[in-house]
Design an enzyme around this catalytic site. Structure first.
Site, PDB file in Angstrom:
ATOM      1  N   GLY A   1     -11.925 110.764  53.803  1.00 13.44           N
ATOM      2  CA  GLY A   1     -12.966 111.507  53.095  1.00 13.44           C
ATOM      3  C   GLY A   1     -12.381 112.350  51.975  1.00 13.44           C
ATOM      4  N   CYS A   2     -13.222 112.760  51.043  1.00 13.22           N
ATOM      5  CA  CYS A   2     -12.738 113.499  49.870  1.00 13.22           C
ATOM      6  C   CYS A   2     -12.208 114.884  50.238  1.00 13.22           C
ATOM      7  CB  CYS A   2     -13.831 113.582  48.810  1.00 13.22           C
ATOM      8  SG  CYS A   2     -15.425 114.191  49.396  1.00 13.22           S
ATOM      9  N   PHE A   3     -12.984 115.658  51.009  1.00 10.86           N
ATOM     10  CA  PHE A   3     -12.495 116.962  51.455  1.00 10.86           C
ATOM     11  C   PHE A   3     -11.224 116.790  52.290  1.00 10.86           C
ATOM     12  CE2 PHE A   3     -16.793 119.230  51.077  1.00 10.86           C
ATOM     13  CZ  PHE A   3     -16.352 120.099  50.095  1.00 10.86           C
TER      14      PHE A   3
END
Length: 324
Positions: free
Chosen positions: A133-135
């Site tokens: 995921g990006c986070f």
């Protein structure tokens, strides 16, 4: 040439993936599937591709003559799509369906968590990748050197702000311009879904870490990018911590350590993560920046593909930021 298939072709991550693949010297896009836009011209949905995708339309079904498929559909859809994909075809999934270890095996496919800066060698040998995921990408890259050196002793406190593209292309209340503009809000405090993969990875890297991770995510009033600030206890000097980070990332081409403060525009449109370290009293502060659609999604997927096919890790990803 590596023959590429993309499923879920109308979303933001797919649009970025198409743009990267068009200019990748070792790939050829075989077909792009979108159930909701089947038969429509791709450049009418991804309008930045006008001229690059002349007269090319979205397909209804995936071609069987491909080497690798990128799953860009919404969370929960990848498992359905895999039922129709031959086991001989490699898969990179950009959803969260296979990131957690207990969910990583499906239909005889074993998905490897695709964070190259952590397990590059496993990715090279893998047939199936769960793209982070990006986070999680921005946060883990800020923590990995500490975990690798068993330096995490106490709680980790994190705040991070992401652009509106992090919510995907489908319209919802918090994506409206009139709501997002000149506005900022916290959401999913201590409960964001990416916490699971962050905690899982840290515990695998440093198995004696028993403290808590507190994460507060924010919605920003900009389109793309993530800036993360975390702090945790450290007995080491700033200089020693910098040395540890530079040593850890010396063979990872997309992570850079800055000696001066950083801002999101340095990484927009690139596959870079830039880190900046500060020491205040007994707290080490690490600031991390990435483009959520590139290093946080499609760029990292291409990076993983390069590793899976024994290409230069940076192939097709030598991108400069849109600084101004």
């Amino acid at each position: 040439m590596i023959e590429i298939g993309i499923i879920g072709g109308a979303g933001y991550t797919a649009g970025e993936l198409i743009r990267l693949m068009i200019h990748h010297p070792k790939t050829s896009i075989k077909n792009i599937v979108s159930k909701s836009h089947s038969g429509e011209l791709i450049h009418l949905v991804h309008q930045d591709l006008l001229g690059e995708m002349k007269n090319v339309k979205f397909n209804r079904d995936l071609s069987k003559k491909i080497d690798i498929v990128f799953l860009c559909s919404g969370h929960g859809e990848s498992r359905k799509e895999l039922n129709n994909i031959s086991e001989n075809i490699k898969v990179i999934d950009l959803s969260q369906d296979f990131r957690i270890k207990i969910q990583s095996v499906f239909n005889n496919r074993n998905f490897v968590y695709g964070l190259p800066e952590w397990q590059k060698e496993r990715i090279k040998k893998s047939h199936n990748i769960a793209n982070p995921g990006c986070f999680a990408t921005a946060i883990l890259l800020a923590i990995l050197p500490l975990a690798k050196n068993k330096l995490l002793k106490k709680n980790i406190h994190i705040s991070a702000i992401t652009g509106s593209t992090g919510s995907g292309r489908k319209l919802n209340d918090t994506n409206h311009f009139s709501w997002r503009n000149n506005n900022i809000s916290a959401y999913k405090i201590f409960q964001h879904q990416h916490l699971q993969e962050i905690e899982q990875t840290i515990h695998q890297v440093q198995n004696n870490f028993y403290s808590k991770i507190y994460f507060v995510p924010y919605r920003g009033n900009f389109s793309r990018g993530i800036i993360t600030t975390l702090y945790t206890h450290s007995v080491l000097s700033l200089e020693k911590n910098q040395e540890i980070y530079k040593e850890y990332y010396k063979n990872h081409p997309f992570v850079k350590i800055s000696d001066i403060n950083i801002d999101i525009k340095q990484v927009i449109n690139t596959n870079k993560c830039i880190l900046y370290l500060i020491k205040e009293k007994d707290q080490l502060i690490v600031i991390s920046i990435i483009d959520n659609l590139i290093k946080g999604a499609s760029g990292q997927a291409v990076q993983n593909m390069n590793l899976m096919f024994d290409l230069d890790e940076t192939c097709g990803l030598r991108l400069k930021s849109v600084r101004f």
